[in-house]
Scaffold this motif. Structure first.
Motif, PDB file in Angstrom:
ATOM      1  N   LEU A   1       0.872  -1.173   0.000  1.00 34.51           N
ATOM      2  CA  LEU A   1       0.000   0.000   0.000  1.00 34.51           C
ATOM      3  C   LEU A   1       0.909   1.223   0.000  1.00 34.51           C
ATOM      4  N   HIS A   2       0.768   2.054  -1.002  1.00 35.04           N
ATOM      5  CA  HIS A   2       1.699   3.164  -1.233  1.00 35.04           C
ATOM      6  C   HIS A   2       0.942   4.485  -1.317  1.00 35.04           C
ATOM      7  N   ILE A   3       1.414   5.479  -0.600  1.00 31.61           N
ATOM      8  CA  ILE A   3       0.746   6.786  -0.586  1.00 31.61           C
ATOM      9  C   ILE A   3       1.318   7.684  -1.676  1.00 31.61           C
ATOM     10  N   SER A   4       0.434   8.252  -2.492  1.00 28.73           N
ATOM     11  CA  SER A   4       0.848   9.198  -3.522  1.00 28.73           C
ATOM     12  C   SER A   4       0.104  10.528  -3.316  1.00 28.73           C
ATOM     13  N   THR A   5       0.036  11.336  -4.349  1.00 27.82           N
ATOM     14  CA  THR A   5      -0.361  12.732  -4.163  1.00 27.82           C
ATOM     15  C   THR A   5      -1.216  13.289  -5.297  1.00 27.82           C
ATOM     16  N   ASP A   6      -1.978  14.314  -4.962  1.00 22.17           N
ATOM     17  CA  ASP A   6      -2.742  15.074  -5.947  1.00 22.17           C
ATOM     18  C   ASP A   6      -1.826  15.828  -6.916  1.00 22.17           C
ATOM     19  N   TYR A   7      -0.572  16.031  -6.536  1.00 16.51           N
ATOM     20  CA  TYR A   7       0.353  16.803  -7.369  1.00 16.51           C
ATOM     21  C   TYR A   7       0.796  16.057  -8.622  1.00 16.51           C
ATOM     22  N   VAL A   8       0.300  14.835  -8.828  1.00 17.56           N
ATOM     23  CA  VAL A   8       0.579  14.153 -10.097  1.00 17.56           C
ATOM     24  C   VAL A   8      -0.259  14.755 -11.224  1.00 17.56           C
ATOM     25  N   PHE A   9      -1.248  15.585 -10.870  1.00 20.01           N
ATOM     26  CA  PHE A   9      -2.104  16.214 -11.874  1.00 20.01           C
ATOM     27  C   PHE A   9      -1.661  17.651 -12.158  1.00 20.01           C
ATOM     28  N   GLY A  10      -1.988  18.101 -13.353  1.00 24.81           N
ATOM     29  CA  GLY A  10      -1.595  19.444 -13.768  1.00 24.81           C
ATOM     30  C   GLY A  10      -2.400  20.542 -13.115  1.00 24.81           C
ATOM     31  N   GLY A  11      -3.647  20.230 -12.732  1.00 28.67           N
ATOM     32  CA  GLY A  11      -4.472  21.212 -12.039  1.00 28.67           C
ATOM     33  C   GLY A  11      -5.324  22.084 -12.924  1.00 28.67           C
ATOM     34  N   ASP A  12      -5.426  21.744 -14.207  1.00 28.00           N
ATOM     35  CA  ASP A  12      -6.196  22.585 -15.124  1.00 28.00           C
ATOM     36  C   ASP A  12      -7.547  21.983 -15.487  1.00 28.00           C
ATOM     37  N   ALA A  13      -7.940  20.904 -14.814  1.00 31.88           N
ATOM     38  CA  ALA A  13      -9.246  20.295 -15.083  1.00 31.88           C
ATOM     39  C   ALA A  13     -10.365  21.173 -14.542  1.00 31.88           C
ATOM     40  N   SER A  14     -11.553  21.012 -15.107  1.00 30.10           N
ATOM     41  CA  SER A  14     -12.686  21.823 -14.660  1.00 30.10           C
ATOM     42  C   SER A  14     -13.392  21.206 -13.454  1.00 30.10           C
ATOM     43  N   GLY A  15     -13.301  19.894 -13.305  1.00 35.28           N
ATOM     44  CA  GLY A  15     -13.955  19.213 -12.196  1.00 35.28           C
ATOM     45  C   GLY A  15     -12.957  18.439 -11.354  1.00 35.28           C
ATOM     46  N   SER A  16     -13.451  17.484 -10.587  1.00 36.43           N
ATOM     47  CA  SER A  16     -12.586  16.669  -9.743  1.00 36.43           C
ATOM     48  C   SER A  16     -11.882  15.595 -10.564  1.00 36.43           C
TER      49      SER A  16
END
Length: 292
Positions: free
Chosen positions: A97-112
Motif C-alpha cells: 500500500l503506497h501513498i501518492s499525491t494530488d500533485y501528479v495532476f496538472g491542475g487545469d481540469a474543470s472538475g474533480s
C-alpha cells in the motif's frame, strides 16, 4: 497479518503506529534512520527477515519547493524507494500500500480528478511521485496506490500548524485563494489504509490499483485558513486577536515549484469498492489545540 510501515516518523506513519498499536496488529514501524527505502540491499535484507504480509509505504520526500533543487534525492526516495519495496514485497508474497499525491495532476481540469484521468505533474515532486506509482504498478500486482491531498495532523509540519504559528505573531496574513483541494486529516488516511488491510486480510476479493482519498468539502487555501482560525477563536487558543486574512492569487506568492490550481480528487471509487467515505477535515479541526 504482519505489517511493515515505512516512514514511521511522518504525519501518516505516526498515526498508523498509534492505530495499529491500539488495534493489536502485529506490525513493525521503521523510520528513515532504521530503513532507507532508497537502499536496495537494505530493503531486500529487511523484508526478507521480517516477511510481512503487507507493506505500507508512508515514506516520501515531500519538500515540494526544495525538490526543484534536489531532484536526485526526490527521485531516490519517491521513485526508487517504492520500487525497492514493491519488489521486495513481491519476493515474500506481500501486498504493498503506497501513498501518492494530488500533485501528479496538472491542475487545469474543470472538475474533480478521477483515477483514470491523465497525470501531468508540474514540478519535480509530482513527477517523482508519479514515477513511484509507475514503479509500484510495474513491479507488484498486489498494490494499492492511495493518492491524497493537503495532509495535516498533530505530528510533523503542515498548513494548519503553519497558520497557527504565523497567526500568533502577525496581525495579517495573505493566503492563496485560487488553488482548491480537499484537506485531509492524517489520522483518517491511516484509518483508510488499515481498513483496506482488514478487507484484504478477511479474504474478500481486493480490487488492486489506484484510489483517490482526500477530504470534503473542497475548499481553497484561503477558505481553509478561515476555518482554522475560526476553530482557534472558538477554543480561545490565542490571547490576542485573530489575524486579518487577505485573499491573494498564486501570482502574488511565487514559489520555486508550480502548484496545481485544481487539486480536487474524486473519491467515489474507494467508496464503491471499500465503503470508505472522504475525510471529514472539519471534524478533525474541532480540537484545534492539538495542532499547536
Amino acid at each position: 497479518m504482519k505489517i511493515v510501515v515505512t516512514g514511521a516518523n511522518g504525519q501518516v506513519g505516526y498515526c498508523l503506529q498509534q492505530q495499529l498499536r491500539e488495534q493489536d496488529f502485529d506490525f513493525v514501524a521503521l523510520t528513515r534512520s532504521e530503513l532507507d527505502i532508497s537502499d536496495t540491499n537494505a530493503v531486500n535484507t529487511c523484508i526478507a527477515e521480517l516477511k510481512p504480509d503487507v507493506i505500507i509505504n508512508a515514506a516520501a520526500y515531500t519538500a515540494v519547493d526544495k525538490a526543484e533543487q534536489e531532484p536526485e534525492l526526490a527521485y531516490a526516495i519517491n521513485r526508487d524507494g517504492p520500487a525497492n519495496l514493491a519488489r521486495a514485497a513481491k519476493t515474500v508474497g506481500a501486498a504493498i500500500l503506497h501513498i501518492s499525491t494530488d500533485y501528479v495532476f496538472g491542475g487545469d481540469a474543470s472538475g474533480s480528478y478521477r483515477e483514470e484521468d491523465e497525470a501531468a505533474p508540474q514540478g519535480i515532486y509530482g513527477q517523482s511521485k508519479l514515477a513511484g506509482e509507475h514503479a509500484v504498478i510495474a513491479t507488484n500486482d498486489k498494490h494499492i496506490i492511495l493518492r491524497t491531498a493537503w495532509v495535516f495532523g498533530e505530528h510533523g509540519n503542515n498548513f494548519v500548524k503553519t497558520m497557527l504559528r504565523l497567526g500568533s505573531s502577525r496581525e495579517s496574513l495573505g493566503i492563496v485563494a485560487d488553488q482548491e483541494g480537499g484537506p485531509t486529516y492524517a489520522g483518517d488516511i491511516a484509518t483508510t489504509l488499515i481498513q483496506i488491510v482488514k478487507h484484504y486480510a478477511s479474504g474478500n476479493p481486493t480490487i488492486w490499483g489506484i484510489y483517490h482519498y482526500s477530504g470534503a468539502p473542497h475548499i481553497s487555501w484561503f477558505g481553509f485558513a478561515q476555518k482554522i482560525f475560526s476553530a482557534a477563536e472558538k477554543t480561545k487558543l490565542y490571547n490576542k486577536a485573530i489575524p486579518q486574512l487577505n485573499a491573494i492569487g498564486t501570482a502574488d506568492y511565487p514559489t520555486p515549484a508550480k502548484r496545481p490550481a485544481n487539486s480536487k480528487l474524486d473519491c467515489s471509487k474507494i467508496e464503491k469498492n471499500f465503503g470508505i467515505k472522504p475525510s471529514n477535515w472539519g471534524a478533525a479541526l474541532e480540537n484545534i489545540a492539538r495542532y499547536s
